[in-house]
Design a protein around this motif. Structure first.
Motif, mmCIF file in Angstrom:
data_model
loop_
_atom_site.group_PDB
_atom_site.id
_atom_site.type_symbol
_atom_site.label_atom_id
_atom_site.label_comp_id
_atom_site.label_asym_id
_atom_site.label_seq_id
_atom_site.Cartn_x
_atom_site.Cartn_y
_atom_site.Cartn_z
ATOM 1 N N PRO A 26 0.612 -0.923 0.160
ATOM 2 C CA PRO A 26 0.077 0.145 0.293
ATOM 3 C C PRO A 26 0.888 1.222 -0.250
ATOM 4 N N LEU A 27 2.129 1.405 0.764
ATOM 5 C CA LEU A 27 2.545 2.782 1.136
ATOM 6 C C LEU A 27 3.376 2.775 -0.390
ATOM 7 N N GLN A 28 4.297 2.036 -1.016
ATOM 8 C CA GLN A 28 4.740 1.817 -2.369
ATOM 9 C C GLN A 28 3.862 2.286 -3.410
ATOM 10 N N ALA A 29 2.695 1.863 -3.642
ATOM 11 C CA ALA A 29 1.723 1.743 -4.236
ATOM 12 C C ALA A 29 0.718 3.254 -4.232
ATOM 13 N N THR A 30 1.135 3.686 -3.121
ATOM 14 C CA THR A 30 0.257 5.549 -3.155
ATOM 15 C C THR A 30 1.392 6.620 -3.614
ATOM 16 N N ALA A 31 2.371 5.675 -3.090
ATOM 17 C CA ALA A 31 4.334 6.760 -3.233
ATOM 18 C C ALA A 31 4.419 6.576 -4.528
ATOM 19 N N MET A 32 4.162 5.280 -5.749
ATOM 20 C CA MET A 32 4.742 5.350 -7.243
ATOM 21 C C MET A 32 3.032 6.631 -7.584
ATOM 22 N N LEU A 79 -12.310 -0.296 -11.624
ATOM 23 C CA LEU A 79 -11.955 -1.466 -12.732
ATOM 24 C C LEU A 79 -10.943 -1.800 -11.875
ATOM 25 N N GLY A 80 -10.220 -1.511 -11.308
ATOM 26 C CA GLY A 80 -8.091 -2.014 -10.789
ATOM 27 C C GLY A 80 -8.865 -3.095 -10.100
ATOM 28 N N ALA A 81 -9.972 -2.898 -9.590
ATOM 29 C CA ALA A 81 -10.061 -3.586 -8.210
ATOM 30 C C ALA A 81 -10.029 -4.913 -8.420
ATOM 31 N N GLU A 244 1.254 -6.609 -10.114
ATOM 32 C CA GLU A 244 2.804 -6.668 -9.057
ATOM 33 C C GLU A 244 2.007 -6.317 -7.793
ATOM 34 N N VAL A 245 1.090 -5.989 -7.713
ATOM 35 C CA VAL A 245 0.148 -5.069 -6.078
ATOM 36 C C VAL A 245 0.250 -6.080 -5.567
ATOM 37 N N LYS A 246 0.247 -6.193 -3.698
ATOM 38 C CA LYS A 246 -0.407 -6.425 -3.260
ATOM 39 C C LYS A 246 -1.925 -6.038 -2.726
ATOM 40 N N LYS A 247 -2.572 -7.744 -2.559
ATOM 41 C CA LYS A 247 -3.997 -7.278 -2.120
ATOM 42 C C LYS A 247 -4.851 -5.896 -2.806
ATOM 43 N N PRO A 248 -4.728 -6.151 -3.936
ATOM 44 C CA PRO A 248 -4.879 -5.190 -5.108
ATOM 45 C C PRO A 248 -6.211 -5.095 -4.724
ATOM 46 N N GLY A 249 -7.437 -5.275 -4.500
ATOM 47 C CA GLY A 249 -8.861 -5.370 -3.980
ATOM 48 C C GLY A 249 -8.818 -4.319 -3.303
ATOM 49 N N LYS A 250 -7.965 -4.084 -2.117
ATOM 50 C CA LYS A 250 -7.766 -3.494 -0.964
ATOM 51 C C LYS A 250 -7.017 -2.016 -2.175
ATOM 52 N N THR A 251 -5.414 -2.168 -2.069
ATOM 53 C CA THR A 251 -4.577 -1.422 -1.615
ATOM 54 C C THR A 251 -4.673 -0.850 -3.562
ATOM 55 N N LEU A 252 -4.925 -0.844 -4.855
ATOM 56 C CA LEU A 252 -5.619 -0.095 -6.090
ATOM 57 C C LEU A 252 -6.238 0.751 -5.530
ATOM 58 N N PRO A 253 -7.502 0.589 -5.009
ATOM 59 C CA PRO A 253 -8.965 2.228 -4.998
ATOM 60 C C PRO A 253 -7.637 2.991 -3.600
ATOM 61 N N ARG A 254 -7.229 2.519 -2.765
ATOM 62 C CA ARG A 254 -7.060 3.863 -1.882
ATOM 63 C C ARG A 254 -5.787 4.334 -2.547
ATOM 64 N N SER A 255 -4.629 3.384 -2.465
ATOM 65 C CA SER A 255 -3.511 4.007 -3.326
ATOM 66 C C SER A 255 -3.804 5.162 -4.187
ATOM 67 N N ARG A 479 -6.777 -11.086 -4.717
ATOM 68 C CA ARG A 479 -7.439 -10.077 -5.059
ATOM 69 C C ARG A 479 -8.915 -10.339 -4.106
ATOM 70 N N THR A 480 -9.369 -11.624 -3.388
ATOM 71 C CA THR A 480 -10.710 -11.069 -2.754
ATOM 72 C C THR A 480 -9.948 -11.681 -1.182
ATOM 73 N N GLU A 481 -8.651 -11.182 -1.209
ATOM 74 C CA GLU A 481 -7.836 -11.352 0.286
ATOM 75 C C GLU A 481 -8.026 -9.519 0.182
ATOM 76 N N GLY A 482 -8.389 -9.234 -0.734
ATOM 77 C CA GLY A 482 -8.138 -6.738 -1.045
ATOM 78 C C GLY A 482 -9.347 -7.300 -0.544
ATOM 79 N N ALA A 483 -10.663 -7.463 -0.722
ATOM 80 C CA ALA A 483 -11.420 -7.548 -0.731
ATOM 81 C C ALA A 483 -12.119 -7.715 0.875
ATOM 82 N N GLN A 484 -11.296 -8.783 1.370
ATOM 83 C CA GLN A 484 -11.576 -9.077 2.773
ATOM 84 C C GLN A 484 -11.242 -8.358 3.737
#
Length: 485
Positions: A26-32, A79-81, A244-255, A479-484
């Motif tokens: 999450p931190l690296q995603a937002t930083a990118m 769409l990304g999630a 290449e994103v961990k738990k994209p279901g949560k990380t992508l929308p937040r970033s 993805r499902t881990e990200g959603a949960q």
């Protein structure tokens, strides 16, 4: 014509991304995202924004631009999630438009992205060279960038491309460091500006600026939004890196959402600070306005030191942009829609070598042109085949794939989608006629290229549509881990 063949359900699943590793947290995603968004952008476009909108009222251009960016960001978030793979828009257009036009839309996006993404990155090189002119005599003159400046710009592109040849885990850590440098540079300019700030000067709006009968604000809003949206571009960087994103279901929308809100705040405060610390006429003519602010506050020596950080921030922006952009032709080539060489990963570093090198070359060539010309051409090309197409994609997918797992669903749908569409159409209308003509011409050539490909492959419109709902019913653990979570 043959009827479409269809594949979906658990057997389809999420397409595997061979060789790509989920290492971006999450931190690296937002930083990118934020590193790509900021970079050199506001440091070189604040003067153009003030000149275009006729005075201090330019500060509100950043807010309107942020509203459009946030509305569009909510489309990217859903769409990304739901489809966290390499290539971003390429995947979304492939899934949404396959029912009627086969593979035309994803092909056109890949075709356009190979041009528009590195063009946007070349603006970072152009701005970087402008600030180097504050440090190194002979890099820029009254006519713009000199031959020496062009050589330095191309050399910087080469260094950035070489820096990208490393594993994604190392790249994400490096991007976090570059994000820190960018944030430090922006905050330094803000502090310097407010150390000798004049509120009466900052808010001395042009008389009649907001009048609906030809006020300066409304007259310059269209051109100002092109500048503003250019400076916000990059909030979607991690969507291109979805595989290449961990738990994209949560990380992508937040970033995406956090990066837009964060950068909007920084831009607005910096714009107000510059307006209150530098006379308006000096702002309009400045090529390195941030260095001017720093020099007035702390002297020329301190200004030169902080200008080095601004240059490094520009490097970080180009680095993050080429990183994400290189994944677009990679995914298209895996689908056999692009030259096979783009589908090959580096045997040890697991990166799409051809994509990185090709976009690096186009970035270097684009850096030889003027900043405003490149911004207009890049934004016009991006709007017509990416932004507007994604507005349609989110609507189509909600209707065509109601069972698609959506860890994030757009807030207040369809209001943000409508706002995004209106904003993008207005921005495209406000672009130069030359840029509009070039963007349409590029797409027409792309359609012709697709027809040649479709004829050779016996696919639509010369054969059946191969409808594959690749993300419906798929079991993607990340993805499902990200959603949960």
């Amino acid at each position: 014509m043959s009827s479409p063949t269809r594949s979906n359900g658990p057997g389809a699943g999420v397409l595997p991304q061979p060789g790509l590793e989920r290492k971006i947290g999450p931190l690296q995603a937002t930083a990118m995202n934020m590193t790509q968004m900021c970079g050199i952008g506001p440091f070189v476009t604040i003067p153009a924004m003030v000149a275009t909108m006729g005075g201090p009222q330019a500060m509100f251009g950043w807010i309107i631009g942020a509203i459009i960016a946030l509305a569009d960001g909510l489309i990217w978030a859903e769409l990304g999630a739901a489809m966290p793979g390499a290539g971003g828009t390429y995947l979304y257009l492939r899934e949404a438009f396959q029912y009627r036009t086969g593979r035309l839309m994803p092909f056109l996006f890949a075709w356009s992205a190979v041009l528009s993404i590195p063009l946007i990155m070349s603006t970072g090189i152009i701005g970087l060279v402008q600030y180097l002119g504050y440090l190194v005599p002979g890099v820029v003159d009254e006519n713009g960038t000199t031959g020496l400046g062009h050589v330095i710009g191309i050399g910087v592109v080469v260094l950035i491309v070489l820096a990208l040849f490393r594993r994604i885990g190392q790249i994400s850590k490096l991007t976090t460091v570059l994000f820190g440098v960018m944030l430090f540079a922006v905050l330094a300019v803000i502090v310097a500006a407010f150390s000798h700030f004049s509120g009466s000067q900052a808010f001395d709006f042009t008389p009649g600026a907001f009048s609906f009968s030809g006020g300066a604000f409304w007259a310059g809003l269209g051109a100002g939004l092109i500048i503003a949206i250019y400076d916000y571009l990059g909030y979607n960087t991690t969507a291109y890196l979805g595989a290449e994103v961990k738990k994209p279901g949560k990380t992508l929308p937040r970033s995406i959402i956090l990066s837009i809100l964060g950068i909007m705040s920084l831009y607005f405060v910096m714009q107000v600070g510059v307006l209150g610390s530098v006379p308006i006429e000096q702002i309009k003519s400045a090529t390195s306005v941030a260095s001017l602010v720093l020099e007035q506050a702390w002297g020329i020596s301190a200004a030169k030191v902080f200008t080095v950080f601004i240059v490094i921030a520009a490097v970080g922006s180009v680095f993050a942009g080429l990183l994400g952009g290189s994944r677009v032709p990679f995914e298209a080539a895996r689908d056999k829609l692009f030259l096979p060489v783009f589908a090959r990963l580096h045997p040890k570093l697991h990166l799409p070598t051809a994509g990185v090198l090709t976009m690096g070359v186009i970035t270097a060539v684009g850096s030889l042109f003027t900043l405003t010309d490149v911004i207009n051409a890049a934004v016009a090309t991006l709007v017509i085949i990416q932004s507007v197409a994604q507005v349609a994609a989110i609507v189509v997918l909600r209707r065509r794939q109601p069972n698609l797992l959506r860890p994030y669903r757009q807030w207040l749908y369809p209001v943000p989608t409508i706002i995004a569409l209106a904003g993008w159409l207005y921005i495209y209308y406000s672009a130069s006629r030359l840029s509009m003509g070039l963007s349409i011409g590029w797409i027409v050539i792309g359609i012709l290229a697709f027809l040649v490909y479709a004829k050779a492959e016996h696919t639509w419109p010369f054969g059946p549509k191969d409808v594959r709902e690749n993300f419906v019913g798929g079991a993607d653990t990340n993805r499902t881990e990200g959603a949960q979570a």
